[in-house]
Design a protein around this motif. Sequence first.
Motif, short mmCIF file in Angstrom:
data_model
loop_
_atom_site.label_atom_id
_atom_site.label_comp_id
_atom_site.label_asym_id
_atom_site.label_seq_id
_atom_site.Cartn_x
_atom_site.Cartn_y
_atom_site.Cartn_z
N GLY A 135 48.55 137.62 21.69
CA GLY A 135 49.36 136.47 22.07
C GLY A 135 48.62 135.16 21.97
N GLU A 136 47.32 135.21 21.70
CA GLU A 136 46.52 133.98 21.65
C GLU A 136 46.36 133.57 20.19
N GLN A 137 47.07 132.50 19.79
CA GLN A 137 47.14 132.15 18.38
C GLN A 137 45.82 131.63 17.83
N GLY A 138 44.93 131.15 18.67
CA GLY A 138 43.66 130.66 18.19
C GLY A 138 42.64 131.76 18.00
N ASN A 139 42.99 133.01 18.37
CA ASN A 139 42.05 134.11 18.32
C ASN A 139 41.84 134.56 16.88
N VAL A 140 40.57 134.84 16.54
CA VAL A 140 40.24 135.27 15.18
C VAL A 140 40.95 136.58 14.84
N ALA A 141 41.30 137.37 15.85
CA ALA A 141 42.03 138.62 15.60
C ALA A 141 43.36 138.35 14.91
N ASN A 142 43.92 137.16 15.08
CA ASN A 142 45.18 136.77 14.44
C ASN A 142 44.92 135.75 13.33
N PHE A 143 43.85 135.95 12.60
CA PHE A 143 43.37 134.98 11.61
C PHE A 143 44.46 134.55 10.62
N TRP A 144 45.09 135.52 9.95
CA TRP A 144 46.03 135.16 8.89
C TRP A 144 47.33 134.59 9.44
N LEU A 145 47.73 135.01 10.64
CA LEU A 145 48.89 134.39 11.25
C LEU A 145 48.63 132.91 11.49
N LYS A 146 47.45 132.61 12.01
CA LYS A 146 47.10 131.20 12.28
C LYS A 146 47.01 130.41 10.97
N VAL A 147 46.47 131.02 9.93
CA VAL A 147 46.37 130.34 8.63
C VAL A 147 47.75 130.00 8.09
N LEU A 148 48.67 130.97 8.17
CA LEU A 148 50.02 130.72 7.67
C LEU A 148 50.73 129.66 8.49
N LYS A 149 50.56 129.70 9.79
CA LYS A 149 51.20 128.70 10.63
C LYS A 149 50.69 127.30 10.34
N ALA A 150 49.43 127.21 9.85
CA ALA A 150 48.84 125.91 9.55
C ALA A 150 49.17 125.43 8.14
N SER A 151 49.60 126.36 7.27
CA SER A 151 49.77 125.98 5.87
C SER A 151 51.17 126.21 5.32
N TYR A 152 51.90 127.15 5.89
CA TYR A 152 53.21 127.50 5.36
C TYR A 152 54.21 126.40 5.67
N THR A 153 54.98 125.99 4.66
CA THR A 153 55.86 124.83 4.83
C THR A 153 57.19 125.17 5.50
N GLU A 154 57.53 126.46 5.54
CA GLU A 154 58.80 126.85 6.12
C GLU A 154 58.59 127.31 7.57
N PHE A 155 59.71 127.58 8.23
CA PHE A 155 59.67 127.95 9.64
C PHE A 155 59.20 129.40 9.82
N ILE A 156 58.27 129.61 10.71
CA ILE A 156 57.84 130.94 11.10
C ILE A 156 58.31 131.18 12.53
N SER A 157 59.26 132.09 12.69
CA SER A 157 59.88 132.30 13.98
C SER A 157 58.99 133.17 14.87
N LYS A 158 59.37 133.26 16.13
CA LYS A 158 58.66 134.14 17.06
C LYS A 158 58.78 135.59 16.63
N ARG A 159 59.92 135.97 16.04
CA ARG A 159 60.07 137.32 15.51
C ARG A 159 59.03 137.58 14.42
N ASP A 160 58.89 136.58 13.52
CA ASP A 160 57.92 136.72 12.43
C ASP A 160 56.50 136.86 12.97
N GLU A 161 56.17 136.10 13.99
CA GLU A 161 54.82 136.14 14.55
C GLU A 161 54.47 137.52 15.06
#
Length: 289
Positions: A90-116
């Motif tokens: 649940g901690e988005q800054g955690n390295v364990a969620n590396f690629w999720l954080k990368v996509l949230k920082a770079s992906y231009t479309e909406f990433i929903s809570k379901r997607d996360e």
Amino acid sequence: MEVKTRNTTKIPKTGEKKKPQQEEKYTEDEKKCIVDLKKLYLDTIKLDVDLQKEIYNLEKSYENKHNEIYDKRNKLLEDFKKQTHGGDAGEQGNVANFWLKVLKASYTEFISKRDEKILVYLVDIRAKLYNEPVVKFVIEFYFEPNDYFTNRILTKTYYLNCLPDADDPLSYDGAEIYKCEGCKVDWKHSEKDHDKKAFTSFFDFFNPPTLPDDPEDPNYCDINAILQNDFELGFYLKERVIPKAIMFFTGEIADCQSSESESDSDEDDDDEEDEDNSSTNSAAANTNA
């Protein structure tokens, strides 16, 4: 979104019509000179095509070296997860969620809570290049086993046209992405259950629409705009996000602002969860009474 590239590949404006040229009056000698100048320009186009081919061959020759580095990056992330027992999902800054954080920082479309909830299982993103028999690149998304779908790899393929139009070679302006293909996501739950509510999802990325053949089709403009954005995003992932992932993770690169708000469907889900929790708490209180 600015697309920064290492080569001359460009995103085509599908269906874009050229403005008609004004009639110019030239003398016969001027016309002959113009023909000769265009022949010289055609020679530069041929050189550009050869140069582009060499660039792709050179890029392909370095693919294994890049993958050696990306393998080390992947191992660092795997070791971190093992040491921290997976970290806090649940901690988005955690390295364990590396690629999720990368996509949230770079992906231009909406990433929903379901997607996360699904993207916490994303463990790597790679680009694979092909020069034969056609020029294309494939974006590969690697997932750990999860409760949502059976695929271990989801792919998106982009096709490039590197040759001038035989009927209009002088219009050539570099290699173009002209088509993309997604893959089938094998959801563990039925598609009906997955789509019980209409909402935009990151996983729509793997099911791009098909552009109608007829430009007069009422859906042509909307689908064309979606594909232009899709082409830009695919090239952007390949050229910028994958090699610079750590800089997106830390926030030292911020090319776009991802939406932090939740969709209406997410809010509805949250409301339903709140109602369920309230009902449960009320029932418990009545039982205790």
